[in-house]
Design a protein around this motif. Structure first.
Motif, PDB file in Angstrom:
ATOM      1  N   GLY A  48       5.761   0.780  -6.977  1.00  0.00           N
ATOM      2  CA  GLY A  48       6.142   1.874  -5.818  1.00  0.00           C
ATOM      3  C   GLY A  48       4.854   2.704  -5.733  1.00  0.00           C
ATOM      4  N   LEU A  49       3.850   2.930  -6.518  1.00  0.00           N
ATOM      5  CA  LEU A  49       2.565   3.476  -6.343  1.00  0.00           C
ATOM      6  C   LEU A  49       1.678   2.467  -5.326  1.00  0.00           C
ATOM      7  N   PHE A  50       1.991   0.935  -5.587  1.00  0.00           N
ATOM      8  CA  PHE A  50       1.454   0.159  -4.501  1.00  0.00           C
ATOM      9  C   PHE A  50       1.875   0.137  -3.304  1.00  0.00           C
ATOM     10  N   VAL A  51       3.189   0.420  -2.909  1.00  0.00           N
ATOM     11  CA  VAL A  51       3.779   0.483  -1.990  1.00  0.00           C
ATOM     12  C   VAL A  51       3.466   1.642  -1.067  1.00  0.00           C
ATOM     13  N   LEU A  52       3.305   2.836  -2.095  1.00  0.00           N
ATOM     14  CA  LEU A  52       2.895   4.241  -1.489  1.00  0.00           C
ATOM     15  C   LEU A  52       1.519   4.094  -0.750  1.00  0.00           C
ATOM     16  N   ASN A  53       0.596   3.431  -1.680  1.00  0.00           N
ATOM     17  CA  ASN A  53      -0.823   3.244  -1.135  1.00  0.00           C
ATOM     18  C   ASN A  53      -0.961   2.305   0.031  1.00  0.00           C
ATOM     19  N   GLU A  54      -0.032   1.319   0.132  1.00  0.00           N
ATOM     20  CA  GLU A  54      -0.089   0.569   1.532  1.00  0.00           C
ATOM     21  C   GLU A  54       0.705   1.378   2.517  1.00  0.00           C
ATOM     22  N   ARG A  55       1.437   2.141   2.384  1.00  0.00           N
ATOM     23  CA  ARG A  55       1.945   2.941   3.471  1.00  0.00           C
ATOM     24  C   ARG A  55       0.903   3.981   3.881  1.00  0.00           C
ATOM     25  N   ILE A  56       0.184   4.657   3.042  1.00  0.00           N
ATOM     26  CA  ILE A  56      -0.680   5.479   3.516  1.00  0.00           C
ATOM     27  C   ILE A  56      -1.811   4.906   4.420  1.00  0.00           C
ATOM     28  N   ILE A  57      -2.260   3.706   3.921  1.00  0.00           N
ATOM     29  CA  ILE A  57      -3.236   2.934   4.532  1.00  0.00           C
ATOM     30  C   ILE A  57      -2.819   2.530   5.910  1.00  0.00           C
ATOM     31  N   LEU A  58      -1.596   1.986   6.072  1.00  0.00           N
ATOM     32  CA  LEU A  58      -0.949   1.692   7.218  1.00  0.00           C
ATOM     33  C   LEU A  58      -0.859   2.826   8.405  1.00  0.00           C
ATOM     34  N   HIS A  59      -0.370   4.005   7.800  1.00  0.00           N
ATOM     35  CA  HIS A  59      -0.204   5.307   8.389  1.00  0.00           C
ATOM     36  C   HIS A  59      -1.414   5.675   9.018  1.00  0.00           C
ATOM     37  N   GLN A  60      -2.763   5.596   8.290  1.00  0.00           N
ATOM     38  CA  GLN A  60      -4.008   5.887   9.037  1.00  0.00           C
ATOM     39  C   GLN A  60      -4.313   4.980  10.293  1.00  0.00           C
ATOM     40  N   HIS A  61      -3.600   3.793  10.299  1.00  0.00           N
ATOM     41  CA  HIS A  61      -3.942   3.072  11.578  1.00  0.00           C
ATOM     42  C   HIS A  61      -2.726   2.997  12.339  1.00  0.00           C
ATOM     43  N   LYS A  62      -1.928   4.045  12.236  1.00  0.00           N
ATOM     44  CA  LYS A  62      -0.895   4.146  13.093  1.00  0.00           C
ATOM     45  C   LYS A  62       0.320   2.996  13.226  1.00  0.00           C
ATOM     46  N   ILE A  63       0.412   2.572  11.897  1.00  0.00           N
ATOM     47  CA  ILE A  63       1.525   1.313  11.845  1.00  0.00           C
ATOM     48  C   ILE A  63       2.589   2.062  10.871  1.00  0.00           C
ATOM     49  N   ASP A  64       3.748   1.817  11.282  1.00  0.00           N
ATOM     50  CA  ASP A  64       4.845   2.352  10.754  1.00  0.00           C
ATOM     51  C   ASP A  64       5.058   1.413   9.569  1.00  0.00           C
ATOM     52  N   PHE A  65       5.670   2.009   8.505  1.00  0.00           N
ATOM     53  CA  PHE A  65       5.763   1.114   7.326  1.00  0.00           C
ATOM     54  C   PHE A  65       6.744   1.989   6.342  1.00  0.00           C
ATOM     55  N   LEU A  66       7.747   1.335   5.987  1.00  0.00           N
ATOM     56  CA  LEU A  66       8.667   2.110   4.820  1.00  0.00           C
ATOM     57  C   LEU A  66       9.690   1.046   4.270  1.00  0.00           C
TER      58      LEU A  66
END
Length: 191
Positions: A48-66
């Protein structure tokens, strides 16, 4: 001839009664279920922490991920894989060594196994979707050898606390370790 129980103890040595065998099997099943649940929860938090990290990084690049489904599914599958591998006791040659050796060995082995499992999982999914084999190469840690090494190192260090707890519980006894961790009378326990 007496029937053998799952752990190799004969029914004659255990009293031989069907009630005793049933109680033994039930107790063993409950212990295995608790062990599986502990593995699952630890891995779920980790992934879950890996997914959360990936989500934060993708959000910084304006890419939706959930997608926390990845964390739940992989935690469930890999917890079962861990149970099977632990039953194989690959590190038994380290039993008489200082605890740091089996802790680091298990962390290393399971880090490698998790990466390999992820690669196999991606292959199976791509085959199921009818994609070419080249599309099944997982993009671990951003891709390439550097990404795989980074994720492997993170997994290795993330698994150390889990295996440290497991090996300390085995050496001290789970009840004593729990008392040391959660009791207010720590001083009395360590003397």
């Amino acid at each position: 001839m007496t029937p053998e129980l799952p752990d190799g103890i004969s029914a004659a040595n255990q009293g031989g009664s069907p009630e005793h065998r049933a109680r033994h099997l039930r107790d063993r099943a409950v212990a295995e279920a608790k062990h599986f649940l502990a593995l699952f929860l630890y891995l779920w938090v980790l992934f879950g922490l890996f997914v959360l990290n990936e989500r934060i990084i993708l959000h910084q690049h304006k890419i939706d991920f959930l997608s926390h489904g990845f964390a739940v599914f992989n935690a469930f599958i890999l917890a079962k894989v861990m149970l099977i591998i632990e039953d194989m006791n690959l590190g038994r040659w380290l039993d008489n060594r200082p605890l740091i050796y089996p802790i680091l060995y298990n962390s290393l082995i399971f880090s490698i196994l998790f990466i390999l499992f992820h690669v196999v999982e991606e292959k199976v999914v791509s085959i199921a979707w009818g994609e070419p084999a080249s599309a099944s190469i997982p993009n671990i840690g951003g891709g390439g050898i550097a990404g795989i090494v980074c994720v492997s190192v993170i997994l290795f260090f993330s698994l150390i606390p889990f295996f440290a707890f497991r090996n300390l519980a085995r050496a001290l006894g789970l009840e004593r370790l729990n008392s040391m961790l959660f009791s207010e009378q720590v001083g009395a326990l360590t003397e």
